[in-house]
Design an enzyme around this catalytic site. Sequence first.
Site, PDB file in Angstrom:
ATOM      1  N   ARG A 246       0.822  -1.225   0.000  1.00 22.56           N
ATOM      2  CA  ARG A 246       0.000   0.000   0.000  1.00 22.56           C
ATOM      3  C   ARG A 246       0.850   1.267   0.000  1.00 22.56           C
ATOM      4  NH1 ARG A 246      -3.962   0.048   4.653  1.00 22.56           N
ATOM      5  NH2 ARG A 246      -4.537   2.056   3.757  1.00 22.56           N
TER       6      ARG A 246
ATOM      7  N   TYR B  71      -8.590  15.815  -3.839  1.00 17.59           N
ATOM      8  CA  TYR B  71      -8.735  17.049  -3.053  1.00 17.59           C
ATOM      9  C   TYR B  71      -7.757  17.045  -1.882  1.00 17.59           C
ATOM     10  CZ  TYR B  71     -12.029  14.085  -0.306  1.00 17.59           C
ATOM     11  OH  TYR B  71     -12.635  13.076   0.397  1.00 17.59           O
TER      12      TYR B  71
ATOM     13  N   ASP C  10      -7.173  19.317   5.497  1.00 20.12           N
ATOM     14  CA  ASP C  10      -6.493  19.541   6.779  1.00 20.12           C
ATOM     15  C   ASP C  10      -7.331  18.949   7.899  1.00 20.12           C
ATOM     16  OD1 ASP C  10      -4.466  21.162   5.776  1.00 20.12           O
ATOM     17  OD2 ASP C  10      -5.478  23.049   6.304  1.00 20.12           O
TER      18      ASP C  10
ATOM     19  N   HIS D  33     -13.889   6.175  11.143  1.00 16.81           N
ATOM     20  CA  HIS D  33     -13.654   6.569   9.752  1.00 16.81           C
ATOM     21  C   HIS D  33     -13.390   5.333   8.878  1.00 16.81           C
ATOM     22  CE1 HIS D  33     -11.600   8.527   6.334  1.00 16.81           C
ATOM     23  NE2 HIS D  33     -10.630   7.659   6.521  1.00 16.81           N
TER      24      HIS D  33
ATOM     25  N   GLN E  33      -8.855   4.330  -2.239  1.00 16.96           N
ATOM     26  CA  GLN E  33      -8.342   5.616  -1.772  1.00 16.96           C
ATOM     27  C   GLN E  33      -6.835   5.592  -1.636  1.00 16.96           C
ATOM     28  OE1 GLN E  33      -8.827   3.335   0.406  1.00 16.96           O
ATOM     29  NE2 GLN E  33      -8.086   3.855   2.442  1.00 16.96           N
TER      30      GLN E  33
ATOM     31  N   SER F  27     -14.474  13.844  10.166  1.00 17.34           N
ATOM     32  CA  SER F  27     -14.682  14.805   9.067  1.00 17.34           C
ATOM     33  C   SER F  27     -15.601  15.948   9.507  1.00 17.34           C
ATOM     34  CB  SER F  27     -15.302  14.114   7.842  1.00 17.34           C
ATOM     35  OG  SER F  27     -14.419  13.167   7.310  1.00 17.34           O
TER      36      SER F  27
END
EC number: 1.3.98.5
Length: 248
Positions: A130, A144, A147, A171, A184, A222
Site C-alpha cells: 500500500r 482534493y 487539513d 472513519h 483511496q 470529518s
Amino acid sequence: MPEAVETMDGWYCLHDLRKIDWSAWRKASQEERDEAIKELQDLLTKWEEVEENREGSYSFYSLMGHRADFIIMLLRPTMKELGEIELAFNKSKLAAFTTSTYSYVSVVELSKYMTKEGEDPMENPGVRARLKPRLPKWEHICFYPMDKRREGNDNWYMLPMDERRELMYEHSKTGRKYAGKIKQIITGSMGFDDWEWSVTLFAHDVLEIKKIVYEMRFDVVSARYGEFGPFYVGNLLTTEDVPAFLEI
Ligand code: VOV
C-alpha cells in the site's frame, strides 16, 4: 501532551493539473500537434513501463469544470525522480500549450493508529504494497487536499491519541463499506505543500465518490475536524484516448 502518531511513508507523489490553451493549440500546425501528441503518448508508455517494473506508478485523467483540463498523478521512490519527470513534461511540446493551474507535492502515507501493540506493520506485505501502490486505472478520479482543524475546542492536534484512534477507527468503518467501489490513496504533505493531506479516490461509478464523501461528512473526524480544499473530478484517459482528446 498529545502524542504524534507514527506514520509509514512510501512513494513520493506529484499531482500536476493543467489547463490547455485551446486557441493556441488550434493555431498550431497539424505537424506540430501530431508531434506533441506522439511525444505525450511516448511519455505515457514510458510511465507504463516503469509501473510494470514496480518502480513507480501514474494516472492520467481528463478533468471536469473550469479549473483544469487534465491531471497527471505520479508516484516515484524519490522526490528527485518526481522532479525529473516534472521537468521532462514541462519541456515537452504539449506542455507549451498548457498552464499549470494546480499542483500538489506529497508522499503516500499510512498511519499507525490501527497498529496493535508489539506488531510491526512493515512486516505485513499488504502494508508494504500500500505504500508503493499501483494506481488503479478505474473510470473516475477525485482529488482534493484537506487539513485537520485546529480551532478553539475543535483542535485535532490537542486530542489524546486514544480519542484520535477511536475516531479514525470510525472513519475506517465507513471507508470499508466502499470496498471494491472506491480505492483511496492518502498522501501526507506536512512541510511539502499547503494542506496536510491529499485524498485521491478512484471509482468505477462516479456517483460512489459523491456517496462516500457525503457519508464521511457525518463521521466525527470529518464533521468536526475536516477542512477541505478544492475538489477535482474527472474521467480516465488512456494512451489510446489521447489523439481523440486533443483532436481539434
Ligand atoms: C475506501 C475508503 C477509505 C478507507 C477504507 C479508509 C481507511 C482509513 C484508515 C484505516 C486510516 C488510518 C490508517 C491509515 O491507513 O493511515 C485512514 C487515514 C486517513 N483517511 Fe481514510 N479511508 C477511506 C477513505 C477516505 C476518504 C474519502 C477521506 C477523505 C475524508 C472526507 O471526509 O472526505 C480519507 C481521509 C483520510 C485521512 C486524511 C487519513 C489520515 C489521517 C490522519 O490523521 O493520519 N479517507 N483511512
